[in-house]
Scaffold this motif. Structure first.
Motif, PDB file in Angstrom:
ATOM      1  N   ALA A  18      49.786  75.751 -15.438  1.00 29.17           N
ATOM      2  CA  ALA A  18      48.857  76.194 -14.381  1.00 29.17           C
ATOM      3  C   ALA A  18      49.244  77.564 -13.838  1.00 29.17           C
ATOM      4  CB  ALA A  18      48.830  75.163 -13.248  1.00 29.17           C
ATOM      5  N   CYS A  75      47.473  80.262 -15.438  1.00 30.60           N
ATOM      6  CA  CYS A  75      46.078  79.973 -15.769  1.00 30.60           C
ATOM      7  C   CYS A  75      45.140  81.088 -15.300  1.00 30.60           C
ATOM      8  CB  CYS A  75      45.677  78.643 -15.120  1.00 30.60           C
ATOM      9  SG  CYS A  75      43.963  78.187 -15.444  1.00 30.60           S
ATOM     10  N   THR A  76      44.213  81.465 -16.177  1.00 29.37           N
ATOM     11  CA  THR A  76      43.213  82.484 -15.818  1.00 29.37           C
ATOM     12  C   THR A  76      41.808  81.971 -16.108  1.00 29.37           C
ATOM     13  OG1 THR A  76      43.482  83.475 -18.010  1.00 29.37           O
ATOM     14  CG2 THR A  76      44.769  84.440 -16.224  1.00 29.37           C
ATOM     15  N   SER A  77      41.644  80.653 -16.052  1.00 25.98           N
ATOM     16  CA  SER A  77      40.332  80.087 -16.390  1.00 25.98           C
ATOM     17  C   SER A  77      39.231  80.516 -15.430  1.00 25.98           C
ATOM     18  CB  SER A  77      40.405  78.560 -16.416  1.00 25.98           C
ATOM     19  OG  SER A  77      41.248  78.137 -17.438  1.00 25.98           O
ATOM     20  N   CYS A  78      39.591  80.790 -14.171  1.00 24.49           N
ATOM     21  CA  CYS A  78      38.583  81.298 -13.221  1.00 24.49           C
ATOM     22  C   CYS A  78      38.917  82.770 -12.992  1.00 24.49           C
ATOM     23  CB  CYS A  78      38.660  80.552 -11.886  1.00 24.49           C
ATOM     24  SG  CYS A  78      38.741  78.766 -12.058  1.00 24.49           S
ATOM     25  N   LEU A 119      39.325  84.074  -9.310  1.00 23.02           N
ATOM     26  CA  LEU A 119      40.456  83.499  -8.577  1.00 23.02           C
ATOM     27  C   LEU A 119      41.781  83.996  -9.144  1.00 23.02           C
ATOM     28  CD1 LEU A 119      39.340  79.814  -7.911  1.00 23.02           C
ATOM     29  CD2 LEU A 119      38.603  81.947  -6.852  1.00 23.02           C
ATOM     30  N   ARG A 137      44.249  85.832  -6.457  1.00 19.09           N
ATOM     31  CA  ARG A 137      45.295  84.966  -5.878  1.00 19.09           C
ATOM     32  C   ARG A 137      46.639  85.703  -5.845  1.00 19.09           C
ATOM     33  NH1 ARG A 137      45.541  81.697 -11.500  1.00 19.09           N
ATOM     34  NH2 ARG A 137      47.086  83.013 -12.514  1.00 19.09           N
ATOM     35  N   VAL A 183      49.650  80.543  -7.741  1.00 21.06           N
ATOM     36  CA  VAL A 183      48.965  79.289  -8.035  1.00 21.06           C
ATOM     37  C   VAL A 183      49.661  78.209  -7.198  1.00 21.06           C
ATOM     38  CG1 VAL A 183      48.528  77.553  -9.823  1.00 21.06           C
ATOM     39  CG2 VAL A 183      48.323  79.986 -10.357  1.00 21.06           C
ATOM     40  N   LEU A 237      41.315  72.767  -6.129  1.00 15.93           N
ATOM     41  CA  LEU A 237      41.564  74.063  -6.779  1.00 15.93           C
ATOM     42  C   LEU A 237      43.002  74.471  -6.536  1.00 15.93           C
ATOM     43  CD1 LEU A 237      38.557  76.500  -6.153  1.00 15.93           C
ATOM     44  CD2 LEU A 237      38.892  74.841  -7.996  1.00 15.93           C
ATOM     45  N   LYS A 238      43.628  75.011  -7.533  1.00 15.64           N
ATOM     46  CA  LYS A 238      45.020  75.450  -7.401  1.00 15.64           C
ATOM     47  C   LYS A 238      45.118  76.926  -6.985  1.00 15.64           C
ATOM     48  CE  LYS A 238      45.871  71.395  -9.051  1.00 15.64           C
ATOM     49  NZ  LYS A 238      45.764  70.295  -8.067  1.00 15.64           N
ATOM     50  N   CYS A 239      43.984  77.614  -6.924  1.00 16.51           N
ATOM     51  CA  CYS A 239      44.002  79.025  -6.522  1.00 16.51           C
ATOM     52  C   CYS A 239      43.055  79.233  -5.348  1.00 16.51           C
ATOM     53  CB  CYS A 239      43.551  79.927  -7.667  1.00 16.51           C
ATOM     54  SG  CYS A 239      44.555  79.734  -9.145  1.00 16.51           S
ATOM     55  N   ALA A 255      36.761  73.667 -14.081  1.00 18.20           N
ATOM     56  CA  ALA A 255      37.857  74.281 -14.846  1.00 18.20           C
ATOM     57  C   ALA A 255      39.214  73.746 -14.399  1.00 18.20           C
ATOM     58  CB  ALA A 255      37.812  75.804 -14.675  1.00 18.20           C
ATOM     59  N   CYS A 256      39.347  73.419 -13.120  1.00 15.81           N
ATOM     60  CA  CYS A 256      40.658  73.055 -12.573  1.00 15.81           C
ATOM     61  C   CYS A 256      40.923  71.553 -12.589  1.00 15.81           C
ATOM     62  CB  CYS A 256      40.766  73.588 -11.143  1.00 15.81           C
ATOM     63  SG  CYS A 256      42.448  74.001 -10.666  1.00 15.81           S
ATOM     64  N   TYR A 273      44.024  69.716 -14.282  1.00 14.89           N
ATOM     65  CA  TYR A 273      45.359  69.768 -13.650  1.00 14.89           C
ATOM     66  C   TYR A 273      45.511  68.615 -12.658  1.00 14.89           C
ATOM     67  CZ  TYR A 273      45.796  74.474 -15.563  1.00 14.89           C
ATOM     68  OH  TYR A 273      45.864  75.546 -16.413  1.00 14.89           O
TER      69      TYR A 273
END
Ligand code: SF4
Length: 277
Positions: A19, A22-25, A28, A32, A35, A92-94, A109-110, A113
């Motif tokens: 995580a 992570c750059t899926s979003c 964010l 950020r 994370v 969300l982690k971000c 996307a999140c 996790y």
């Protein structure tokens, strides 16, 4: 063989390291500071799931460290619990910029996790804080005002848990009457934690008849030794994740040697963010 506590913990660290980069979003990931994976006891019976990190959380890399976090700590203390005994994380982690609401694509996307956290920590009770976590984990648009304080057994990912929606502590900061509602809902948590663990769904690996090594699977493919019964793919996944965690930890330690001690302390890897003990 189910994974040991240590294997689950190492796998959790591996998910954290995944995580972290992570750059899926894209938005964010670009805005950020850190994370915010989650924090607390990796063997917790009680997990809290909020919405998303705010500014303080983003800066410190820890969930619920602002005013809402203080209220969470107070309410936990009133039922004889403390933060190190529970697991706290967010949907969300971000941090969404400007604390805007999470977008549906970001939640989607999140969510893996979060599902991995549930699978690896194996909580008995998940307390969803507010609408976003409640709607996601119930898979239903019913809002928190109707649902708060009503527990139900739900299968989250591969884990059956008692899901217990309550208001987000931040909502109580703006509406003081909600503090008493929150307090009353918190008061039921010890009772829920004392209940038996709900019956668990059968692991998929057992449900699907796994052919022996050398036999053909239903698609006509020969089954490799590593995936045959007795050496299930599940074990393999835990092993790979644990190896990744060990490697990431070693890399982080090596990097830390090259930084000044202050910075190294700040960026200390999984142990600090996860608070694993
Ligand atoms: S919010 Fe989740 S999915 Fe999106 S970039 Fe952050 S860690 Fe990745």
């Amino acid at each position: 063989m189910p994974p040991t506590k240590e294997e689950r913990r190492e796998a959790l660290k591996a998910v954290y390291h995944q995580a972290k980069g992570c750059t899926s979003c894209p938005q964010l990931a670009a805005t950020r500071t850190t994370v915010v994976f989650g924090n607390g006891n990796a063997d917790a019976d009680l997990m809290f799931v909020g919405e998303a990190p705010g500014a303080n959380e983003d800066r410190q890399g820890l969930p619920f460290v602002g005013q809402a976090g203080k209220l969470l700590d107070t309410l936990l203390g009133e039922i004889g619990l403390s933060r190190p005994e529970v697991w706290v994380c967010n949907v969300l982690k971000c941090r969404p910029p400007g604390n805007r609401d999470p977008h549906p694509a970001e939640i989607e996307a999140c969510q893996d996790y979060l599902l991995r956290q549930v699978e690896l920590i194996e909580p008995r009770v998940i307390c969803t804080l507010g609408n976003f976590a409640t709607k996601l984990l119930r898979g239903d648009p019913t809002g928190i005002t109707r649902l708060h304080g009503r527990e139900e057994v739900r299968v989250i990912g591969r884990r059956a848990v008692r899901l217990y929606p309550i208001f987000h502590p931040a909502a109580a900061l703006y509406t003081p009457a909600n503090v008493e509602v929150l307090r009353a809902d918190f008061a039921r948590l010890p009772e829920l934690l004392a209940l038996d663990v709900p019956p668990q769904p059968k692991p998929a690996i057992e449900e699907a008849a796994v052919p022996d090594a050398g036999e053909e699977d239903p698609a006509g493919q020969a089954v490799p030794e590593a995936e045959a019964a007795g050496s299930p793919a599940e074990d393999e996944r835990y092993r790979i994740e644990a190896e990744r965690a060990a490697e990431s930890g070693a890399e982080a330690d090596a990097d830390a040697d090259e930084r000044d001690p202050e910075a190294a302390r700040e960026l200390e890897p999984a142990a600090v963010q996860l608070g694993l003990f």
